[in-house]
Design a protein around this motif. Structure first.
Motif, short mmCIF file in Angstrom:
data_model
loop_
_atom_site.label_atom_id
_atom_site.label_comp_id
_atom_site.label_asym_id
_atom_site.label_seq_id
_atom_site.Cartn_x
_atom_site.Cartn_y
_atom_site.Cartn_z
N LYS A 167 6.45 -7.16 15.02
CA LYS A 167 5.17 -6.47 14.81
C LYS A 167 5.40 -5.05 14.29
O LYS A 167 4.81 -4.08 14.75
CB LYS A 167 4.33 -6.45 16.08
N LEU A 168 6.26 -4.96 13.26
CA LEU A 168 6.60 -3.68 12.64
C LEU A 168 6.47 -3.77 11.13
O LEU A 168 6.71 -4.81 10.54
CB LEU A 168 8.05 -3.27 12.97
N PHE A 169 6.11 -2.65 10.53
CA PHE A 169 6.11 -2.52 9.08
C PHE A 169 7.37 -1.77 8.66
O PHE A 169 7.78 -0.83 9.36
CB PHE A 169 4.90 -1.71 8.60
N GLN A 170 7.94 -2.14 7.53
CA GLN A 170 9.00 -1.34 6.93
C GLN A 170 8.36 -0.56 5.79
O GLN A 170 7.58 -1.12 5.01
CB GLN A 170 10.12 -2.21 6.39
N VAL A 171 8.70 0.71 5.71
CA VAL A 171 8.14 1.59 4.69
C VAL A 171 9.28 2.34 4.01
O VAL A 171 10.08 2.98 4.69
CB VAL A 171 7.15 2.60 5.32
N ARG A 199 0.83 -1.22 0.00
CA ARG A 199 0.00 0.00 0.00
C ARG A 199 0.86 1.26 0.00
O ARG A 199 1.95 1.29 0.56
CB ARG A 199 -0.91 0.03 1.23
N ARG A 200 0.35 2.31 -0.60
CA ARG A 200 1.02 3.61 -0.61
C ARG A 200 0.69 4.36 0.67
O ARG A 200 -0.41 4.23 1.21
CB ARG A 200 0.57 4.44 -1.80
N VAL A 201 1.66 5.15 1.13
CA VAL A 201 1.48 5.95 2.34
C VAL A 201 1.97 7.38 2.11
O VAL A 201 2.70 7.66 1.15
CB VAL A 201 2.24 5.33 3.55
N VAL A 238 14.92 13.81 2.55
CA VAL A 238 15.79 12.64 2.51
C VAL A 238 14.94 11.39 2.29
O VAL A 238 13.92 11.20 2.95
CB VAL A 238 16.56 12.51 3.85
N ASP A 239 15.38 10.54 1.34
CA ASP A 239 14.73 9.23 1.16
C ASP A 239 15.22 8.32 2.27
O ASP A 239 16.41 8.32 2.60
CB ASP A 239 15.09 8.62 -0.19
N GLU A 240 14.30 7.55 2.86
CA GLU A 240 14.70 6.66 3.94
C GLU A 240 13.72 5.51 4.08
O GLU A 240 12.61 5.56 3.59
CB GLU A 240 14.78 7.44 5.27
N THR A 241 14.18 4.46 4.77
CA THR A 241 13.31 3.35 5.14
C THR A 241 13.02 3.50 6.62
O THR A 241 13.93 3.64 7.43
CB THR A 241 13.98 2.00 4.87
N ILE A 242 11.73 3.53 6.96
CA ILE A 242 11.35 3.69 8.36
C ILE A 242 10.61 2.44 8.83
O ILE A 242 10.12 1.67 8.01
CB ILE A 242 10.48 4.95 8.58
N VAL A 297 4.62 0.54 1.65
CA VAL A 297 4.89 -0.48 2.67
C VAL A 297 5.57 -1.65 1.96
O VAL A 297 5.03 -2.20 1.02
CB VAL A 297 3.59 -0.95 3.35
N THR A 298 6.77 -2.00 2.44
CA THR A 298 7.54 -3.05 1.77
C THR A 298 7.61 -4.35 2.55
O THR A 298 7.99 -5.38 2.00
CB THR A 298 8.97 -2.58 1.47
N CYS A 299 7.27 -4.33 3.85
CA CYS A 299 7.41 -5.55 4.65
C CYS A 299 6.58 -5.45 5.92
O CYS A 299 6.44 -4.39 6.52
CB CYS A 299 8.89 -5.73 5.01
#
Length: 162
Positions: free
Chosen positions: A131-135, A110-112, A145-149, A123-125
């Motif tokens: 119990k966490l999402f990687q985005v 899904r897009r966020v 800044v581009d980042e993975t949160i 959302v990539t994972c």
């Protein structure tokens, strides 16, 4: 009197074995392993994304290539893993058959949007154990800044685009 001779086809296997089969034995084998072009053009699936369930969680995959030679799609997942899959498996994954039953799994892909960071992402994972999402977030402004949160489900629901 004319006894008919049935032609045989020699089939060589990767392990070095071989066997001779009559045409009526060989055709069902070939048809069962041939790529199915009647349902969809393979090139039409390039770039398509889907969620797939692996042991640690559900990961976003992208179909990146197709090999006519072997009839397989190449898939790259958000965590860097890659695999090849048949048309049947790829079609099933695109229908959601590979993403598991957890409600969180449906959010992978899904897009966020994050108004505080001025970023959009995907959302990539979904990591089950933590119990966490990687985005993966991408800045909309040049100074961003581009980042993975990593976020919890309550935070992610606030970020989902309608």
């Amino acid at each position: 009197t004319g006894a008919s001779i049935t032609p045989l086809y020699r089939v060589a296997y990767e392990d070095g074995d071989f066997e001779d089969l009559a045409r009526e034995e060989l055709v069902p084998i070939l048809v069962g392993h041939a790529p199915s072009y009647d349902r969809v053009r393979p090139e039409a699936l390039l770039g398509r994304r889907f969620a797939k369930d692996f042991e640690p969680g559900v990961y976003l995959g992208t179909i990146t290539d197709y090999s006519d030679l072997v009839g397989l799609f190449h898939v790259r997942y958000a965590d860097g893993d890659e695999e090849d899959m048949s048309l049947d498996v790829a079609e099933g994954a695109l229908r959601g058959e590979e993403c598991g039953d957890e409600p969180e799994a449906a959010l992978v892909g899904r897009r966020v949007w994050d108004s505080v960071r001025d970023c959009r992402g995907r959302v990539t994972c979904w990591e089950r154990k933590r119990k966490l999402f990687q985005v993966d977030m991408h800045a909309l402004s040049p100074e961003g800044v581009d980042e993975t949160i990593e976020v919890r489900v309550t935070t992610l629901r606030k970020m989902l685009q309608p």
